[in-house]
Design a protein around this motif. Structure first.
Motif, PDB file in Angstrom:
ATOM      1  N   ASN A  58       0.834  -1.204   0.000  1.00  0.00           N
ATOM      2  CA  ASN A  58       0.000   0.000   0.000  1.00  0.00           C
ATOM      3  C   ASN A  58       0.862   1.244   0.000  1.00  0.00           C
ATOM      4  O   ASN A  58       0.947   1.950   0.996  1.00  0.00           O
ATOM      5  CB  ASN A  58      -0.882   0.016   1.239  1.00  0.00           C
ATOM      6  CG  ASN A  58      -2.221  -0.608   0.966  1.00  0.00           C
ATOM      7  OD1 ASN A  58      -2.549  -0.886  -0.181  1.00  0.00           O
ATOM      8  ND2 ASN A  58      -2.979  -0.835   2.009  1.00  0.00           N
ATOM      9  N   ALA A  87      -3.563   9.164   2.928  1.00  0.00           N
ATOM     10  CA  ALA A  87      -3.074   8.086   3.785  1.00  0.00           C
ATOM     11  C   ALA A  87      -2.654   6.905   2.923  1.00  0.00           C
ATOM     12  O   ALA A  87      -3.288   6.590   1.935  1.00  0.00           O
ATOM     13  CB  ALA A  87      -4.188   7.665   4.730  1.00  0.00           C
ATOM     14  N   ARG A  88      -1.565   6.264   3.289  1.00  0.00           N
ATOM     15  CA  ARG A  88      -1.276   4.973   2.678  1.00  0.00           C
ATOM     16  C   ARG A  88      -1.087   3.981   3.818  1.00  0.00           C
ATOM     17  O   ARG A  88      -1.572   4.218   4.918  1.00  0.00           O
ATOM     18  CB  ARG A  88      -0.083   5.050   1.735  1.00  0.00           C
ATOM     19  CG  ARG A  88       1.155   5.689   2.309  1.00  0.00           C
ATOM     20  CD  ARG A  88       2.252   5.684   1.261  1.00  0.00           C
ATOM     21  NE  ARG A  88       3.487   6.182   1.840  1.00  0.00           N
ATOM     22  CZ  ARG A  88       4.666   5.983   1.294  1.00  0.00           C
ATOM     23  NH1 ARG A  88       4.765   5.300   0.184  1.00  0.00           N
ATOM     24  NH2 ARG A  88       5.746   6.462   1.852  1.00  0.00           N
ATOM     25  N   HIS A  90      -0.197   1.209   6.842  1.00  0.00           N
ATOM     26  CA  HIS A  90       0.411   1.252   8.167  1.00  0.00           C
ATOM     27  C   HIS A  90       1.918   1.042   8.108  1.00  0.00           C
ATOM     28  O   HIS A  90       2.627   1.402   9.027  1.00  0.00           O
ATOM     29  CB  HIS A  90      -0.192   0.141   9.038  1.00  0.00           C
ATOM     30  CG  HIS A  90      -1.583   0.410   9.484  1.00  0.00           C
ATOM     31  ND1 HIS A  90      -2.336  -0.512  10.154  1.00  0.00           N
ATOM     32  CD2 HIS A  90      -2.359   1.507   9.368  1.00  0.00           C
ATOM     33  CE1 HIS A  90      -3.517  -0.001  10.441  1.00  0.00           C
ATOM     34  NE2 HIS A  90      -3.564   1.217   9.956  1.00  0.00           N
ATOM     35  N   THR A  93       4.157   4.515   8.086  1.00  0.00           N
ATOM     36  CA  THR A  93       3.828   5.638   8.959  1.00  0.00           C
ATOM     37  C   THR A  93       5.057   6.420   9.436  1.00  0.00           C
ATOM     38  O   THR A  93       5.028   7.637   9.454  1.00  0.00           O
ATOM     39  CB  THR A  93       3.010   5.159  10.181  1.00  0.00           C
ATOM     40  OG1 THR A  93       3.689   4.069  10.780  1.00  0.00           O
ATOM     41  CG2 THR A  93       1.615   4.744   9.788  1.00  0.00           C
ATOM     42  N   ASP A  96       6.522   8.272   6.504  1.00  0.00           N
ATOM     43  CA  ASP A  96       5.656   9.373   6.093  1.00  0.00           C
ATOM     44  C   ASP A  96       5.698  10.539   7.084  1.00  0.00           C
ATOM     45  O   ASP A  96       5.718  11.695   6.673  1.00  0.00           O
ATOM     46  CB  ASP A  96       4.205   8.893   5.912  1.00  0.00           C
ATOM     47  CG  ASP A  96       4.024   8.099   4.625  1.00  0.00           C
ATOM     48  OD1 ASP A  96       4.998   8.034   3.839  1.00  0.00           O
ATOM     49  OD2 ASP A  96       2.942   7.549   4.398  1.00  0.00           O
ATOM     50  N   CYS A 112       0.608   8.087  16.556  1.00  0.00           N
ATOM     51  CA  CYS A 112      -0.112   7.060  15.798  1.00  0.00           C
ATOM     52  C   CYS A 112       0.759   6.397  14.753  1.00  0.00           C
ATOM     53  O   CYS A 112       0.252   5.852  13.773  1.00  0.00           O
ATOM     54  CB  CYS A 112      -1.357   7.653  15.179  1.00  0.00           C
ATOM     55  SG  CYS A 112      -2.607   7.844  16.451  1.00  0.00           S
ATOM     56  N   ASN A 148       0.886  -2.027  19.294  1.00  0.00           N
ATOM     57  CA  ASN A 148      -0.158  -1.001  19.292  1.00  0.00           C
ATOM     58  C   ASN A 148      -1.534  -1.587  19.623  1.00  0.00           C
ATOM     59  O   ASN A 148      -2.325  -0.962  20.325  1.00  0.00           O
ATOM     60  CB  ASN A 148      -0.251  -0.299  17.927  1.00  0.00           C
ATOM     61  CG  ASN A 148       0.898   0.662  17.686  1.00  0.00           C
ATOM     62  OD1 ASN A 148       1.774   0.384  16.887  1.00  0.00           O
ATOM     63  ND2 ASN A 148       0.906   1.781  18.397  1.00  0.00           N
ATOM     64  N   SER A 181      -9.648  -1.065  18.925  1.00  0.00           N
ATOM     65  CA  SER A 181      -8.288  -1.243  18.424  1.00  0.00           C
ATOM     66  C   SER A 181      -7.968  -0.201  17.331  1.00  0.00           C
ATOM     67  O   SER A 181      -6.897   0.409  17.335  1.00  0.00           O
ATOM     68  CB  SER A 181      -8.171  -2.686  17.944  1.00  0.00           C
ATOM     69  OG  SER A 181      -7.250  -2.832  16.938  1.00  0.00           O
ATOM     70  N   CYS A 182      -8.907   0.044  16.443  1.00  0.00           N
ATOM     71  CA  CYS A 182      -8.685   1.020  15.368  1.00  0.00           C
ATOM     72  C   CYS A 182      -8.891   2.455  15.860  1.00  0.00           C
ATOM     73  O   CYS A 182      -8.252   3.390  15.370  1.00  0.00           O
ATOM     74  CB  CYS A 182      -9.626   0.758  14.201  1.00  0.00           C
ATOM     75  SG  CYS A 182      -9.721  -0.971  13.711  1.00  0.00           S
ATOM     76  N   CYS A 185      -6.233   5.290  16.811  1.00  0.00           N
ATOM     77  CA  CYS A 185      -5.593   6.250  15.903  1.00  0.00           C
ATOM     78  C   CYS A 185      -6.569   6.918  14.937  1.00  0.00           C
ATOM     79  O   CYS A 185      -6.343   8.048  14.540  1.00  0.00           O
ATOM     80  CB  CYS A 185      -4.501   5.570  15.089  1.00  0.00           C
ATOM     81  SG  CYS A 185      -3.200   4.880  16.131  1.00  0.00           S
ATOM     82  N   HIS A 186      -7.605   6.198  14.524  1.00  0.00           N
ATOM     83  CA  HIS A 186      -8.516   6.768  13.524  1.00  0.00           C
ATOM     84  C   HIS A 186      -9.574   7.626  14.196  1.00  0.00           C
ATOM     85  O   HIS A 186     -10.778   7.342  14.127  1.00  0.00           O
ATOM     86  CB  HIS A 186      -9.121   5.656  12.662  1.00  0.00           C
ATOM     87  CG  HIS A 186      -8.103   5.020  11.761  1.00  0.00           C
ATOM     88  ND1 HIS A 186      -7.862   5.473  10.486  1.00  0.00           N
ATOM     89  CD2 HIS A 186      -7.225   4.018  11.963  1.00  0.00           C
ATOM     90  CE1 HIS A 186      -6.893   4.756   9.936  1.00  0.00           C
ATOM     91  NE2 HIS A 186      -6.482   3.865  10.808  1.00  0.00           N
ATOM     92  N   HIS A 262     -12.627  -4.331   7.330  1.00  0.00           N
ATOM     93  CA  HIS A 262     -11.281  -3.977   6.860  1.00  0.00           C
ATOM     94  C   HIS A 262     -10.223  -5.056   7.063  1.00  0.00           C
ATOM     95  O   HIS A 262      -9.085  -4.886   6.662  1.00  0.00           O
ATOM     96  CB  HIS A 262     -10.825  -2.675   7.521  1.00  0.00           C
ATOM     97  CG  HIS A 262     -11.566  -1.475   7.026  1.00  0.00           C
ATOM     98  ND1 HIS A 262     -11.351  -0.929   5.782  1.00  0.00           N
ATOM     99  CD2 HIS A 262     -12.540  -0.730   7.599  1.00  0.00           C
ATOM    100  CE1 HIS A 262     -12.153   0.111   5.617  1.00  0.00           C
ATOM    101  NE2 HIS A 262     -12.891   0.252   6.701  1.00  0.00           N
ATOM    102  N   TRP A 279      -4.549  -4.395   5.976  1.00  0.00           N
ATOM    103  CA  TRP A 279      -5.669  -3.475   6.164  1.00  0.00           C
ATOM    104  C   TRP A 279      -6.009  -2.776   4.862  1.00  0.00           C
ATOM    105  O   TRP A 279      -5.197  -1.982   4.357  1.00  0.00           O
ATOM    106  CB  TRP A 279      -5.327  -2.441   7.248  1.00  0.00           C
ATOM    107  CG  TRP A 279      -5.231  -3.077   8.593  1.00  0.00           C
ATOM    108  CD1 TRP A 279      -6.263  -3.438   9.396  1.00  0.00           C
ATOM    109  CD2 TRP A 279      -4.024  -3.443   9.300  1.00  0.00           C
ATOM    110  NE1 TRP A 279      -5.788  -4.004  10.556  1.00  0.00           N
ATOM    111  CE2 TRP A 279      -4.434  -4.014  10.523  1.00  0.00           C
ATOM    112  CE3 TRP A 279      -2.656  -3.340   9.013  1.00  0.00           C
ATOM    113  CZ2 TRP A 279      -3.511  -4.487  11.455  1.00  0.00           C
ATOM    114  CZ3 TRP A 279      -1.751  -3.815   9.947  1.00  0.00           C
ATOM    115  CH2 TRP A 279      -2.175  -4.378  11.155  1.00  0.00           C
TER     116      TRP A 279
END
Ligand code: HEC
Ligand code: HEC
Ligand code: HEC
Ligand code: HEC
Length: 392
Positions: A58, A87-88, A90, A93, A96, A112, A148, A181-182, A185-186, A262, A279
């Motif tokens: 990704n 976003a690309r 995980h 990160t 980026d 995150c 995480n 869990s998601c 960060c989201h 996802h 993901w």
């Protein structure tokens, strides 16, 4: 008949989800933990590990500033207006965040991006947030990883980003562990002005509604930045996937966790099933789409319909916001308005931009909750129109 069947199916699915749902739990802090790296789990969970490594694929980056030219104006005063990439995976990160092109003075930017920083906060407390970015970078080993979401257990779901538990209050235990869990960060967050600690702008599930979040920011008179030409104190919203998906109007919130859509259930050659840790969009997974096909025979077309409408409105209202910004800047420069008159327009601009941003930076483009998306866009448009009406 078809309708009755659909209703019965829904009830059955909800029941089965409720029965199997696991409640969220958070990690202990102050425990001096050392992160077990992803590669160290490879032998124990070879399939999960291989799917996790697949996130390296990704890697496409889309430059949002090129795609949405209005943000050069709307985000003026903060570096997002020049560097804002999509976003690309995980997997990237750390790379980026290091190469954003935006200045980042403090380690809180790693919140995150890497378990090494998550563990640092858990071990040392909020003082970790103000470590210098470069100093923390030297301690970073990997991007988003097993720790995480599982702490060092390898397979149990554990919330390691404890600000989420703080923000949920008594509702935390009601949260499905896979969604929690998601949600680490989201989510929409801000840096607390004094400690620079990552903080979520609410204290319960109900207070996650954009109206309540705006009120929270109004009360503390919070601003991420001030637009240099208009003097509008702006709030920069960040990826509110959790708030949007769990928000009022969501069709599937009580039924599906983020992982259901996802993370596909994969099967090994010898018939063992496991949760894929690659993901992706549900539209990129044949097996997820197959699980939805009973109700959504053409999921891709259905989602595209929602997204096209949401995108059209987002661009149209964003363009209005750009016009407002320029007209307000002219009004300020003209010197013919009283400060009270300007402040009335600024306040409408601030709120309109907040509602618009809540949709613009949410990554599903309307698919997670089209009703809430439209509600935010309606509010944004009304506020922006009102502001434009006050400009002579
Ligand atoms: C972003 C969060 C996240 C990260 C990072 C993550 N996991 Fe998971 N993991 C989950 C979720 C959510 C589930 C439950 C998925 C389900 O049941 O649909 C899960 C389930 C599992 C399971 C349960 C067994 C199974 O296959 O269903 C194992 C084992 C596991 N993860 C191992 C790992 C390992 C090893 C790593 C690191 C290489 C890792 N996970 C990284 C979120 C994560
Ligand atoms: C520790 C933080 C963290 C956790 C936990 C996390 N994510 Fe993410 N996720 C990110 C970041 C950061 C990005 C953006 C990556 C980038 O481009 O830098 C991202 C991007 C994504 C993307 C976009 C990938 C792409 O190729 O466009 C998906 C899908 C995604 N996450 C799903 C999930 C799901 C589902 C969970 C829970 C099982 C989850 N994430 C948990 C931090 C996290
Ligand atoms: C009912 C299914 C469903 C659930 C549950 C769900 N999503 Fe999504 N999600 C979608 C769809 C559909 C899209 C749009 C995909 C696309 O455009 O290809 C999407 C898009 C995304 C994206 C952007 C992915 C990309 O490739 O750019 C992220 C990130 C994301 N979701 C995170 C989450 C998080 C976090 C949760 C839980 C709070 C969640 N989703 C719950 C269906 C779901
Ligand atoms: C039992 C039937 C049923 C199943 C199974 C089902 N859905 Fe849905 N879904 C619905 C209904 C009903 C709606 C509402 C349709 C509408 O508003 O027109 C909906 C709406 C949606 C929406 C749009 C949400 C919005 O706010 O507009 C998405 C995205 C979605 N579903 C994705 C999925 C995915 C992905 C799966 C499989 C994991 C799935 N659905 C499984 C019945 C179902």
């Amino acid at each position: 008949m078809k309708r009755i069947l659909t209703a019965a199916l829904l009830v059955m699915m909800m029941l089965s989800v409720c029965l199997s749902a696991q409640a969220a739990t958070a990690t202990q802090t102050g425990t001096g933990v050392t992160v077990i790296k992803a590669a160290d789990w490879a032998a124990t969970y070879p399939e999960v590990y291989a799917s996790y490594e697949k996130n390296a694929e990704n890697e496409a980056v889309i430059d949002h500033v090129e795609e949405y030219p209005m943000i050069a104006t709307v985000y003026e005063g903060m570096a997002f207006n020049k560097y804002y990439n999509s976003a690309r995976g995980h997997y990237y990160t750390v790379q980026d965040v290091t190469n954003t092109g935006r200045p980042h003075a403090l380690a809180n930017c790693f919140t995150c991006k890497t378990p090494d920083f998550t563990a640092k906060v858990n071990n040392e407390g909020v003082s970790a947030y103000t470590i210098k970015f470069e100093d923390m970078l030297a301690e970073v080993n990997e991007s988003v990883s097993c720790y995480n979401c599982h702490a060092n257990t390898g397979n149990e779901l554990v919330v390691t980003h404890t600000y989420l538990a703080d923000a949920m209050g008594a509702d935390f235990e009601k949260l499905n562990a896979e969604t929690a869990s998601c949600a680490q960060c989201h989510v929409e967050y801000y840096f607390a002005p004094e400690t620079k600690a990552v903080t979520l702008p609410y204290d319960s599930m109900a207070a996650m509604h954009p109206d309540a979040i705006l009120e929270y920011f109004e009360e503390m008179q919070f601003a991420d930045y001030t637009n240099p030409r208009t003097g509008v104190k702006q709030i920069k919203v960040q990826h509110p996937e959790f708030e949007t998906y769990m928000g009022t109007g969501s069709v599937h919130a009580s039924q599906f966790s983020c992982a259901d859509c996802h993370m596909e259930k994969a099967t090994t050659a010898d018939g063992k099933t496991y949760a894929s840790h690659y993901w992706v969009s549900p539209l990129a997974s044949e097996s997820i789409q197959a699980s939805c096909a009973g109700c959504h025979p053409d999921l891709k077309g259905f989602v595209a319909g929602i997204q096209t409408k949401a995108e059209e409105r987002t661009v149209a209202i964003g363009t209005k916001l750009e016009t407002l910004t320029n007209k307000l800047a002219d009004a300020v420069a003209a010197g013919t308005y009283t400060e009270d008159e300007l402040n009335a327009i600024r306040s409408l601009n601030r709120k309109g931009q907040f509602y618009w941003d809540f949709v613009f930076v949410e990554n599903s483009e309307g698919a997670h909750n089209s009703r809430l998306t439209n509600e935010c866009l309606d509010k944004a448009e009304k506020l922006i129109d009102e502001a434009l009406g006050l400009i002579k």
